[in-house]
Design an enzyme around this catalytic site. Structure first.
Site, PDB file in Angstrom:
ATOM      1  N   GLU A 163      30.498  45.807  39.000  1.00  0.00           N
ATOM      2  CA  GLU A 163      30.027  46.880  39.882  1.00  0.00           C
ATOM      3  C   GLU A 163      28.990  47.797  39.229  1.00  0.00           C
ATOM      4  O   GLU A 163      29.234  48.995  39.023  1.00  0.00           O
ATOM      5  CB  GLU A 163      31.213  47.699  40.398  1.00  0.00           C
ATOM      6  CG  GLU A 163      32.220  46.858  41.144  1.00  0.00           C
ATOM      7  CD  GLU A 163      33.223  47.667  41.965  1.00  0.00           C
ATOM      8  OE1 GLU A 163      33.160  48.904  41.952  1.00  0.00           O
ATOM      9  OE2 GLU A 163      34.067  47.039  42.637  1.00  0.00           O
ATOM     10  N   GLU A 371      37.237  41.109  43.315  1.00  0.00           N
ATOM     11  CA  GLU A 371      38.169  42.221  43.580  1.00  0.00           C
ATOM     12  C   GLU A 371      38.325  42.417  45.076  1.00  0.00           C
ATOM     13  O   GLU A 371      37.327  42.433  45.809  1.00  0.00           O
ATOM     14  CB  GLU A 371      37.645  43.554  43.014  1.00  0.00           C
ATOM     15  CG  GLU A 371      37.853  43.733  41.547  1.00  0.00           C
ATOM     16  CD  GLU A 371      37.393  45.105  41.060  1.00  0.00           C
ATOM     17  OE1 GLU A 371      37.410  46.075  41.830  1.00  0.00           O
ATOM     18  OE2 GLU A 371      37.006  45.172  39.880  1.00  0.00           O
TER      19      GLU A 371
HETATM   20  C1  FCB Z   1      36.481  49.090  42.118  1.00  0.00           C
HETATM   21  C2  FCB Z   1      36.616  48.993  40.622  1.00  0.00           C
HETATM   22  C3  FCB Z   1      38.018  48.789  40.137  1.00  0.00           C
HETATM   23  C4  FCB Z   1      39.019  49.560  40.956  1.00  0.00           C
HETATM   24  C5  FCB Z   1      38.813  49.341  42.420  1.00  0.00           C
HETATM   25  C6  FCB Z   1      39.797  50.061  43.308  1.00  0.00           C
HETATM   26  O1  FCB Z   1      35.368  49.860  42.460  1.00  0.00           O
HETATM   27  O2  FCB Z   1      35.822  47.957  40.116  1.00  0.00           O
HETATM   28  O3  FCB Z   1      38.050  49.100  38.795  1.00  0.00           O
HETATM   29  O4  FCB Z   1      39.009  50.874  40.596  1.00  0.00           O
HETATM   30  O5  FCB Z   1      37.517  49.733  42.786  1.00  0.00           O
END
Ligand code: FCB
Length: 466
Positions: A163, A371
């Site tokens: 990210e 994620e």
């Molecule tokens: C993302 C992050 C991760 C976590 C999630 C909820 O932005 O990469 O570390 O905090 O959100």
């Protein structure tokens, strides 16, 4: 009948600064998150990553728990501040932790999926200027080579950045994340230098023989509040550009989006691009990680509504969208929300994955959902369990959404739930629980939530519904 390919990778994810703790042990020095946590009002309740869920010491038991659940892959990150404390010489004890982790994973037949940067820059490098400095990119590639030297014989999957929008825009423009700077020009420099670091690192890791290399941006769909209103359409273009295309285009196409560069120029901003940079940034990669939690309704007008949800920090922060500071996020009252206030719209994930294939075509490598998950206010009940029906439904619906995207031609090779464990949720501290395993922060006791059991079942069945 499941559309998931038989070699689809199912996993769970964490990040070093969020789970390890041991923030100043065995030679580790401050990362920007350790330092930021000491800034008054920066993190909800004054929480810090100092101890977190003590994964650094409990790692073998945590890996065994994953094995018991039948989770076949673990996405973790390496802390630059542990491996090169102070940004200086390699720290053998720090490297040894990751070496033991990888051995433990492989010993349980769990695939290690390694991320090199999940936001924990050594504070000493930030003190030198951090990502606003061009030479931080070269230092990052050296750090990557140091990690590869120790783990390259056992780790096949390497992710450069997690990210990068957050570690540039939230960190340097909004000030919501470490290092907490509110300087749009610094944020744009950070963005470009992180891209440069990605390109240099891909090149270096290739030379060293790494097999599979990728990057994991967070991606959204910017949905115009009124699709018939040109002002809202323009707002959607800007957010899509600043959030998605500024990250995908340089890496996949070797250029920045011209419309966004023009918006930035009109606002007096320019990226510190030097000759040859884009050629370095655009390296062939083997996969793209997609981190996705929700899409965003956007408007170019001042629109009220349930809106997005921002961290409960006392410290004032600024816009993470240089040149589009005026855009509003009115929210959709008709959508359910997680415990943290994030909208739940699984269809948005299908649309995103299908659209990426359509927009980038041949330039898009295979995707992994690196994620996806949700925070709810979980409790261990008298029966010793955590009945997190909301998260279980969220996972089922989103995995179904991934399946639908695959059925529509999206090349998705894996799914990692965020997160294996409840953990330090950045500016929100320990207030938000994302784990499929509950952690009692006072005792460090782990309790598998109902969602963890359900996810294990989905993995066994290779399908969201058994
Ligand atoms: C993302 C992050 C991760 C976590 C999630 C909820 O932005 O990469 O570390 O905090 O959100």
């Amino acid at each position: 009948m499941s559309s998931f390919p038989s070699d689809f990778v199912w996993g769970a994810a964490t990040a070093a600064a969020q789970v390890e703790g041991a923030a100043h042990e065995d030679g580790k020095l401050d990362s920007v998150w350790d330092a930021f946590a000491r800034v008054p009002g920066a993190i909800a309740h004054g929480d810090t990553p100092e101890v977190s869920v003590d994964h650094y010491h409990r790692m073998p038991a945590d890996v065994a728990l994953m094995a018991e659940l039948g989770i076949p892959a673990y996405r973790f990150s390496v802390s630059w501040a542990r491996v090169q404390p102070g940004g200086a010489a390699p720290n053998p004890a720090g490297l040894d932790f990751y070496s033991r982790l990888v051995d433990e994973l492989l010993g349980h037949d769990i695939l290690p999926f390694l991320t090199l940067y999940h936001w924990d820059l050594p504070q000493a490098i930030e003190d030198d200027g951090g990502w606003t400095r061009r030479d931080t990119a070269a230092r990052f590639a050296d750090y990557a080579a140091t990690v590869h030297e120790v783990l390259g014989d056992r780790v096949r999957h390497w992710t450069t950045f997690n990210e990068p929008w957050c570690s540039s825009m939230l960190g340097y423009a909004a000030g919501e994340h470490a290092p907490g700077r509110r300087e749009p020009a610094a944020a744009l420099a950070a963005l470009h230098h992180q891209h440069l670091a990605h390109g240099l690192t891909v090149r270096r890791l290739r030379e060293l023989g790494a097999e599979r290399i990728g990057i994991a941006p967070n991606l959204t769909t910017a949905v115009p509040a009124d699709p018939a209103d040109p002002v809202d359409l323009d707002a959607a273009r800007r957010i899509d550009g600043l959030f998605n295309r500024m990250f995908l285009d340089p890496v996949l196409l070797g250029r920045y989006p011209a419309d966004i560069l023009a918006d930035l120029a009109a606002a007096g901003h320019r990226l510190p691009i030097e000759d040859g940079d884009l050629g370095i940034i655009r390296q062939p990669i083997d996969f793209i990680g997609v981190n996705h939690y929700h899409d965003d309704l956007v408007s170019g007008r001042f629109k009220d509504g349930p809106g997005g949800s921002t961290a409960p920090q006392d410290r004032v922060y600024a816009s993470p969208y240089p040149s589009a500071e005026f855009v509003t996020f009115p929210g959709r009252a008709e959508l359910p929300r997680t415990g943290m206030g994030w909208e739940v719209n699984p269809a948005g994930l299908t649309e995103l994955l299908v659209r990426l294939g359509e927009e980038y075509g041949e330039a898009l490598p295979p995707m992994y959902i690196t994620e996806n998950g949700a925070a709810y206010d979980d409790e261990v009940t008298a029966d010793g369990a955590v009945h997190d029906a909301g998260r279980t439904a969220f996972l089922r619906e989103h995995i179904t959404a991934v399946e639908a995207a695959i059925a529509r031609g999206a090349d998705v090779r894996g799914y990692f739930v965020w997160s294996l464990l409840d953990n330090f949720e950045w500016a929100w501290g320990y207030q938000e629980r994302f784990g499929i395993v509950h952690v009692d922060y006072a005792t460090q006791r782990r309790t598998v939530k109902d969602s963890g059991l359900a996810y294990a079942e989905m993995i066994r069945a290779k399908a969201p519904a058994a």
